[in-house]
Design a protein around this motif. Structure first.
Motif, short mmCIF file in Angstrom:
data_model
loop_
_atom_site.label_atom_id
_atom_site.label_comp_id
_atom_site.label_asym_id
_atom_site.label_seq_id
_atom_site.Cartn_x
_atom_site.Cartn_y
_atom_site.Cartn_z
N GLU A 41 -44.34 -25.22 -24.71
CA GLU A 41 -44.16 -25.81 -23.38
C GLU A 41 -42.79 -26.46 -23.34
N LEU A 42 -42.03 -26.20 -22.30
CA LEU A 42 -40.72 -26.79 -22.15
C LEU A 42 -40.82 -28.30 -22.20
N GLY A 43 -39.98 -28.91 -23.02
CA GLY A 43 -39.98 -30.36 -23.12
C GLY A 43 -40.95 -30.92 -24.15
N MET A 44 -41.63 -30.04 -24.90
CA MET A 44 -42.58 -30.49 -25.91
C MET A 44 -42.32 -29.75 -27.22
N ALA A 45 -41.06 -29.81 -27.68
CA ALA A 45 -40.65 -29.09 -28.88
C ALA A 45 -41.10 -29.82 -30.15
N ALA A 46 -40.99 -29.12 -31.27
CA ALA A 46 -41.57 -29.59 -32.53
C ALA A 46 -41.06 -30.95 -32.97
N LEU A 47 -39.74 -31.17 -32.90
CA LEU A 47 -39.22 -32.44 -33.39
C LEU A 47 -39.71 -33.60 -32.52
N PHE A 48 -39.83 -33.38 -31.23
CA PHE A 48 -40.36 -34.41 -30.35
C PHE A 48 -41.81 -34.73 -30.72
N LEU A 49 -42.60 -33.71 -31.00
CA LEU A 49 -43.99 -33.94 -31.40
C LEU A 49 -44.07 -34.78 -32.66
N GLY A 50 -43.10 -34.58 -33.56
CA GLY A 50 -43.15 -35.26 -34.85
C GLY A 50 -42.95 -36.75 -34.81
N VAL A 51 -42.29 -37.28 -33.76
CA VAL A 51 -41.98 -38.72 -33.76
C VAL A 51 -42.39 -39.42 -32.47
N ASN A 52 -43.28 -38.81 -31.68
CA ASN A 52 -43.60 -39.44 -30.39
C ASN A 52 -45.09 -39.43 -30.04
N ARG A 53 -45.96 -39.31 -31.03
CA ARG A 53 -47.38 -39.38 -30.73
C ARG A 53 -47.75 -40.83 -30.38
N ASN A 54 -48.92 -41.00 -29.82
CA ASN A 54 -49.46 -42.33 -29.51
C ASN A 54 -48.50 -43.16 -28.64
N LYS A 55 -47.92 -42.50 -27.62
CA LYS A 55 -47.00 -43.19 -26.72
C LYS A 55 -47.27 -42.78 -25.28
N LYS A 56 -46.67 -43.54 -24.36
CA LYS A 56 -46.59 -43.16 -22.95
C LYS A 56 -45.14 -42.87 -22.63
N SER A 57 -44.90 -42.10 -21.56
CA SER A 57 -43.53 -41.79 -21.15
C SER A 57 -43.32 -42.11 -19.68
N VAL A 58 -42.22 -42.79 -19.40
CA VAL A 58 -41.79 -42.98 -18.01
C VAL A 58 -40.35 -42.51 -17.89
N VAL A 59 -40.02 -41.98 -16.75
CA VAL A 59 -38.65 -41.56 -16.45
C VAL A 59 -38.00 -42.64 -15.60
N LEU A 60 -36.89 -43.18 -16.07
CA LEU A 60 -36.11 -44.15 -15.30
C LEU A 60 -34.63 -43.82 -15.45
N ASP A 61 -33.92 -43.83 -14.39
CA ASP A 61 -32.47 -43.67 -14.44
C ASP A 61 -31.87 -45.07 -14.40
N ILE A 62 -31.61 -45.63 -15.59
CA ILE A 62 -31.15 -47.03 -15.65
C ILE A 62 -29.68 -47.17 -15.25
N LYS A 63 -29.04 -46.06 -14.89
CA LYS A 63 -27.69 -46.16 -14.33
C LYS A 63 -27.74 -46.59 -12.87
N THR A 64 -28.93 -46.53 -12.27
CA THR A 64 -29.09 -46.92 -10.87
C THR A 64 -29.73 -48.30 -10.79
N PRO A 65 -29.45 -49.06 -9.72
CA PRO A 65 -30.09 -50.37 -9.55
C PRO A 65 -31.62 -50.27 -9.54
N ALA A 66 -32.15 -49.25 -8.88
CA ALA A 66 -33.61 -49.11 -8.81
C ALA A 66 -34.20 -48.87 -10.19
N GLY A 67 -33.54 -48.04 -10.99
CA GLY A 67 -34.02 -47.78 -12.33
C GLY A 67 -33.99 -49.02 -13.20
N ARG A 68 -32.92 -49.81 -13.06
CA ARG A 68 -32.82 -51.05 -13.85
C ARG A 68 -33.89 -52.05 -13.41
N ASP A 69 -34.16 -52.09 -12.11
CA ASP A 69 -35.20 -53.01 -11.61
C ASP A 69 -36.56 -52.64 -12.20
#
Length: 399
Positions: free
Chosen positions: A51-79
């Motif tokens: 599945e795109l975005g779920m490659a092997a190395l990512f699987l190896g170090v990111n279990r037991n987590k949640k993911s959010v997308v934020l663009d912290i370059k924008t004021p809204a993302g930083r908020d």
């Protein structure tokens, strides 16, 4: 109940060092919220994937987590990031400090706003040194920290350890340091700023045994532990393969030599004490290799078991999955995932009260935006939704 249940970690790190550290916290029960840019962590695209975005190395170090997308370059993302940090026990990142300062995410600002926050900066180099602020990756730190020199001393060729050793070592130290800071907070009621530099961490790791004679002033010898640097220190060849056997104490070496018909070696002064064996380590290993090559692997495993000498056959990475001990203790864990099917993970090696912590599948990019933020403002919503839509579309096109 796992030890870190109720602890919230906001993790702005990427690649391996930081995610490996926060994965340990998640394994121990913390709620780890991985904050990613719209493009996602680069490891989402490193290695094989179904599945795109779920490659092997990512699987190896990111279990037991949640993911959010934020663009912290924008004021809204930083908020939105600030709103998460306000609820967090730990904020961690592996971004160069000067970049975060421009975004108001430096330690001084955040700790002023949230006095109980444990702020962990996972840096390439300590902030008080002349290398401060330089970018650092595993290969660079291996070279600087003496790892390459160790490989060269051992093999004659300048090489890296065949593992992302600097990232993983520093990640372990980061997890340990964050836990220590959380314990301090429970005692004094105040958070801490914890700085974990890769370079210094890896130098400390390498010099545990290899500072050696240079512990003393004046020096009592060169740096480098002779036993582990000896070119002959390697698995012993047998008639049909290889065996790792390790007589260590004086009694074990004497028993080994006598059991193999080498009574003279059992009393040889070059081999009767650990100091003498260290001084003649290359000869010791070469002598032992000549003895071991005369019999099969199974013979040596049986003999060493009788003599109570540590010994083992050599596994390939693939054959680890069939190891009888790992099977019997249920180490490898299988996770069922809707799109990826069955995924295999090495289990959490630590048990609490006899129970091994469970594993949840690493999160898809932005999987928890809605559950954590609920209804979002139009500007932020548009940026996140566009990123998630692009990912979803790409996934549908993945064969």
């Amino acid at each position: 109940m796992l030890p870190l249940q109720g602890i919230r970690v906001v993790d702005l790190s990427s690649v391996v060092m930081g995610p490996y550290a926060s994965q340990w916290l998640g394994d121990f029960g913390a709620e780890v919220i991985k904050v990613e840019p719209p493009s996602g962590d680069s490891t989402r695209r490193t290695g094989p994937a179904t599945e795109l975005g779920m490659a092997a190395l990512f699987l190896g170090v990111n279990r037991n987590k949640k993911s959010v997308v934020l663009d912290i370059k924008t004021p809204a993302g930083r908020d939105e990031l600030q709103s998460l940090i306000a609820t967090a026990d730990v904020f961690m990142h592996n971004i160069r400090p000067q970049k975060l300062a421009r975004l108001g995410l430096d330690a001084q600002t955040l700790r002023g706003n949230y006095p109980r926050l444990v702020y962990a900066g996972l840096h390439g180099f300590g902030e008080d040194g002349v290398y401060a602020g330089r970018p650092a990756y595993d290969d660079v730190v291996q070279g600087l920290s003496g790892a390459v020199a160790l490989m060269q001393a051992k093999t004659g060729d300048a090489q890296y350890f065949p593992a992302v050793a600097a990232d993983k070592t520093s990640g372990l130290i980061a997890a340990l340091s964050i836990l220590a800071a959380l314990l301090k907070r429970e005692r004094v009621g105040q958070g801490s700023y914890v700085e974990i530099p890769m370079f210094e961490s890896m130098v400390a790791f390498n010099l545990v045994e290899h500072l050696y004679g240079r512990h003393f002033e004046p020096s009592l010898g060169a740096a480098g532990y002779p036993r582990v640097l000896a070119p002959a220190r390697k698995p012993y060849a047998t008639i049909d393969g290889f065996v790792c056997l390790m007589p260590y104490t004086d009694a074990q070496w004497a028993a080994f030599f006598r059991a193999t018909g080498n009574d003279d070696l059992a009393t040889d002064r070059r081999f009767t004490s650990i100091a003498a064996r260290t001084a003649h380590i290359e000869l010791l290993y070469e002598t032992t290799a000549g003895i071991v090559e005369e019999e099969a692997t199974a013979y040596w495993l049986a003999l060493c078991e009788t003599l109570e000498i540590p010994a083992a056959a050599v596994h390939s990475l693939a054959s680890l999955e069939d190891d009888e001990h790992l099977r019997s203790c249920g180490f490898f864990q299988m996770v069922q995932d809707g799109r990826n099917g069955t995924l295999r993970f090495p289990g959490v090696p630590v048990k609490f009260d006899g129970e091994r912590p469970g594993i949840s599948c690493p999160p898809r990019l932005g999987e928890h935006n809605t559950s954590l933020f609920g209804r979002r403002g139009p500007e932020l919503s548009r940026g996140i939704d566009e990123a998630l839509h692009a990912i979803q579309q790409a996934n549908q096109e993945t064969p």
